[in-house]
Design a protein around this motif. Sequence first.
Motif, short mmCIF file in Angstrom:
data_model
loop_
_atom_site.label_atom_id
_atom_site.label_comp_id
_atom_site.label_asym_id
_atom_site.label_seq_id
_atom_site.Cartn_x
_atom_site.Cartn_y
_atom_site.Cartn_z
N ILE A 1 -87.80 -49.87 21.71
CA ILE A 1 -87.93 -51.30 21.43
C ILE A 1 -87.24 -51.83 20.02
O ILE A 1 -86.85 -52.85 19.72
CB ILE A 1 -89.22 -52.06 21.56
N LEU A 2 -87.71 -51.20 19.07
CA LEU A 2 -87.03 -51.54 17.54
C LEU A 2 -85.45 -51.40 17.54
O LEU A 2 -84.83 -52.09 16.92
CB LEU A 2 -87.76 -50.59 16.54
N VAL A 3 -84.88 -50.25 18.43
CA VAL A 3 -83.38 -50.05 18.32
C VAL A 3 -82.98 -51.67 19.20
O VAL A 3 -81.96 -52.02 18.95
CB VAL A 3 -82.94 -49.20 19.19
N LEU A 4 -83.64 -52.01 20.07
CA LEU A 4 -83.28 -53.18 20.77
C LEU A 4 -83.40 -54.13 20.00
O LEU A 4 -82.26 -55.18 20.09
CB LEU A 4 -84.15 -53.39 22.06
N GLN A 5 -84.43 -54.49 19.25
CA GLN A 5 -84.49 -55.50 18.26
C GLN A 5 -83.49 -55.62 17.44
O GLN A 5 -82.86 -56.60 17.04
CB GLN A 5 -85.93 -55.49 17.57
N THR B 1 -92.54 -57.19 16.04
CA THR B 1 -92.21 -56.56 17.55
C THR B 1 -92.98 -55.26 17.41
O THR B 1 -93.35 -54.95 18.75
CB THR B 1 -90.77 -56.31 17.29
N GLY B 2 -93.30 -54.48 16.57
CA GLY B 2 -94.04 -53.43 16.54
C GLY B 2 -95.46 -53.58 16.94
O GLY B 2 -96.08 -52.97 18.02
N LEU B 3 -96.09 -54.47 16.30
CA LEU B 3 -97.25 -55.01 16.70
C LEU B 3 -97.59 -55.41 18.07
O LEU B 3 -98.59 -55.37 18.80
CB LEU B 3 -97.86 -55.96 15.84
N MET B 4 -96.44 -56.20 18.65
CA MET B 4 -96.36 -56.81 19.92
C MET B 4 -96.63 -55.72 21.07
O MET B 4 -97.28 -55.67 21.94
CB MET B 4 -95.30 -57.64 20.09
N LEU B 5 -95.99 -54.66 20.55
CA LEU B 5 -95.79 -53.49 21.71
C LEU B 5 -96.97 -52.79 21.47
O LEU B 5 -97.73 -52.44 22.77
CB LEU B 5 -94.69 -52.45 21.35
N ALA B 6 -97.54 -52.52 20.47
CA ALA B 6 -98.96 -51.83 20.38
C ALA B 6 -99.94 -52.63 21.14
O ALA B 6 -100.75 -52.09 22.03
CB ALA B 6 -99.41 -51.83 18.82
N VAL B 7 -100.06 -54.18 21.03
CA VAL B 7 -101.00 -54.88 21.59
C VAL B 7 -100.77 -54.64 23.13
O VAL B 7 -101.86 -54.63 24.02
CB VAL B 7 -100.95 -56.24 21.27
N MET B 8 -99.40 -54.96 23.49
CA MET B 8 -99.35 -55.03 25.06
C MET B 8 -99.50 -53.76 25.81
O MET B 8 -100.07 -53.48 26.90
CB MET B 8 -97.77 -55.65 25.32
N ARG B 9 -99.11 -52.71 24.84
CA ARG B 9 -99.72 -51.26 25.57
C ARG B 9 -100.90 -50.94 25.76
O ARG B 9 -101.42 -50.49 26.91
CB ARG B 9 -98.97 -50.07 24.72
#
Length: 585
Positions: A36-40, A112-120
């Motif tokens: 996800i960070l590479v995509l960002q 972006t990283g926190l969003m992924l942590a929250v959504m996971r």
Amino acid sequence: MTEAHHAARANRPPARVVLDWAEAAVANPILAYGAILVLQLRVIWNVWRYKDLTPGDTSFYFLDAAGWTHGLHDNVIYYPLYTDIWGTLHAVLGDVYASGMVNRVGIIFAATGLMLAVMRSLLGPAMGLLIVVWWVLLPPNFNLVYDVHLFGLLPMLIAVLVVARRPGREAMGIALATLAAGAVLARNELILGALIVAVAILFREFRARGEDRTTIWVYLRAYGLPLVIAFLLVGAAYWRSHIQGHDVQAFLRAKHTTNLCEAYAVNYQQRHPTRFLGNPFTGCAPLMQHDFGRPMPTFFQATSANPRAMAGFVAWNGRLMESGLQLGLFGATATGDNPTYFPVQNHRSYALVLSVILLGAMLAGLVLVIREREQWLREWPRRGPAIIVLSAVAATSLFVALTQRPQPDYMYGLIVGVMALAGVCTAALLRQLRGYSVLAAFAVGLTAVLILALPSYYGSGPRPLRDGVKRLRVVRSALQRPGSVLIAGDNPDGTSLCNYLAYDFTRACRSITWSALTTQVSARESLAQVLASSRASAIYAEGPVENDPTLLRLLAPSQRFGWRQIATGSGSGGPWRILVPVRGG
């Protein structure tokens, strides 16, 4: 592992092998966060080459950042954690543009990283990854007008993440303290979210009072300790603030009334374009005086003085909510309404199509969730705290949207809540349709295709503010002296140039536009006399100003007008030159 198990794994169909591999891939944190960070990074690639410095409010934040760089001073009113981080980067990098860009990119990646942590945590690895892919692709989340707004989302995400990972009394205490501290250090409106969470905690503890024998020390450890840490952080920011005492209240009031004045004027101009023709940012005070009897009223003063006018203001913001949500969820609106202060993509049919699809999926999914309510009630002790905190930050964003303006960066909390709800509903639909098993493979495939094929959002374009700051380095020391004045054109605006060239908040130049200066020239007062009376320290001429015959007269070889040219060149905005007084250079 038994021999039979090995045989079963070896005899799996190829499709099952792919699905199992995909599920393992999305469940692996290193792979998921890395992807996800590479995509960002792919989406924002070259932002550091093509994005200009942000004018207006962000340039004033830099004044406080520079104060931290040169004296560890901040401003407790204007988001000190944001400016302190920027100031630290500026101290390390020593360049205005580089520090601003690193700060911006860092905020984007942190969100972006926190969003992924929250959504996971809320939705599981596969659906969480898909929701954050959606987030990454939306321009309001990376092509920021004011990156401080995205910075304000970070404490919201941290609060939700804490209770999603470890639901319980201690986690709720940390979430409460995070929102409370964030209200001072990051975004003032977080105080509403903190109050909602505090009420939820009181209600929860009151109900549990008869069920367990909790000692006072448990409460102090769970709630008191995090709040003490939050208080110490806020106290440290106040200790280093150059605004203290009674000035804090005065600055808070000025900040609030200015925001309301500008928001009301833009709102009124949209509703009545023929009644108010002025600039809503510089000419809002007369409108407020007319409607509310004060040039700069607070929200409550305005409501008391003219409730009908304020009801119209809030109602119009309510009407703009549809466009604001479409812009935040799809990057464009299907309507002709603009919910922001800046131009947006309107009348896009795909925004309407996607809105209908999303609404239909959410309604169908909610029906299934309601049918499964007994399962959800059993899971409430685990999921409930995260739902409460997420609802609190969503309610905060909704309040700001209705009382200020429903633009996406004012509604990050609400948009995150809608995305999470969309994930829950979509997952319920997929389970009903027996398609959930392919979700991980779809998430992996989509992410990989986007990383490989998606072009960067940014392309070549003018950067007048960044170029101006770079060119004016030759006179930076002169413009950092008390009382210094910069004469500049309208693009970039001179005030932003002065702010980005400042040493700190006490040593910034004042700007006068070339057009305002030349209107003072008359038969009785020459340009040289006007420049002398304005105490001009430097002239930055670019574009139309550079070709102004009045300016060219200052370049007489004899220097009889008292000015000399010290730098010249040509850029995307055309030729440019910098002039200084003969004796002041």
